[in-house]
Each structure stands twice: as structure tokens, then as C-alpha cells.
Design a protein around this motif. Structure first.
Motif, PDB file in Angstrom:
ATOM      1  N   GLU A   8       0.801  -1.225   0.000  1.00 18.24           N
ATOM      2  CA  GLU A   8       0.000   0.000   0.000  1.00 18.24           C
ATOM      3  C   GLU A   8       0.836   1.279   0.000  1.00 18.24           C
ATOM      4  N   ASP A  10       3.244   4.178  -1.486  1.00 20.16           N
ATOM      5  CA  ASP A  10       3.537   4.852  -2.750  1.00 20.16           C
ATOM      6  C   ASP A  10       5.026   5.191  -2.767  1.00 20.16           C
ATOM      7  N   ARG A  40       2.185  12.864   2.816  1.00 29.15           N
ATOM      8  CA  ARG A  40       2.603  11.470   2.683  1.00 29.15           C
ATOM      9  C   ARG A  40       2.568  10.814   4.047  1.00 29.15           C
ATOM     10  N   GLU A  44       6.210   6.375   4.159  1.00 24.86           N
ATOM     11  CA  GLU A  44       6.706   6.814   2.849  1.00 24.86           C
ATOM     12  C   GLU A  44       7.860   7.791   3.007  1.00 24.86           C
TER      13      GLU A  44
END
Length: 82
Positions: A8, A10, A40, A44
Motif C-alpha cells: 500500500e 507509494d 505522505r 513513505e
């Protein structure tokens, strides 16, 4: 069934996001504020910190991910796993 870690997350960052991250990092912004300002997750941002460290794009800070001004030396390269 095989498990995919971090599915999940990015991993894609735009060049202008990298530039903004590096400026905020150099300004001493902590990881929680970085995640808010960059919109974010903290995970991340942590992954980006590790990547920029490995690529030599950021320098060590007095309090690492918790903030503080940069102290001007490159972070130590991670040791190679054999």
C-alpha cells in the motif's frame, strides 16, 4: 499464498517533491511534520529518507529524523549484506 510487503506504500516521488523534501530536511523539519507538509505517510517519508541517505542526497542532522539543523557531514553508507 505469498505475501507482498508494503503493497500500500507509494514509492513514486516527483522531482519537485524530492527538492522540497531535501529543503525541509536541511531546515530541520522532523519526520511527522515532513509527512504532513508533503501529504505522505510517515512510512513513505522514512523510506525516502533511507533512499536519499543511500544516494548521498541528504546530510546527517543533529537529531536525525526527529529534526535539528544539518551538521554538514554525509550520513554513513549502510554496510553491504552478504
Amino acid at each position: 499464498m505469498k505475501y507482498t510487503a508494503l503493497e500500500e506504500i507509494d514509492f513514486l516521488w516527483e522531482p519537485d517533491e524530492i527538492k522540497r523534501f531535501e529543503q525541509l530536511w536541511n531546515d530541520g523539519v522532523d519526520i511527522i511534520e515532513l509527512s504532513i507538509m508533503l501529504n505522505r505517510s510517515e512510512v513513505e517519508v522514512a523510506i525516502l529518507i533511507m533512499d536519499r541517505h543511500m544516494q548521498g542526497g541528504i546530510t546527517e542532522r543533529e537529531f536525525g529524523v526527529f529534526g535539528g539543523k544539518c551538521v554538514g557531514r554525509k550520513l554513513r553508507k549502510p554496510r553491504k549484506v552478504v
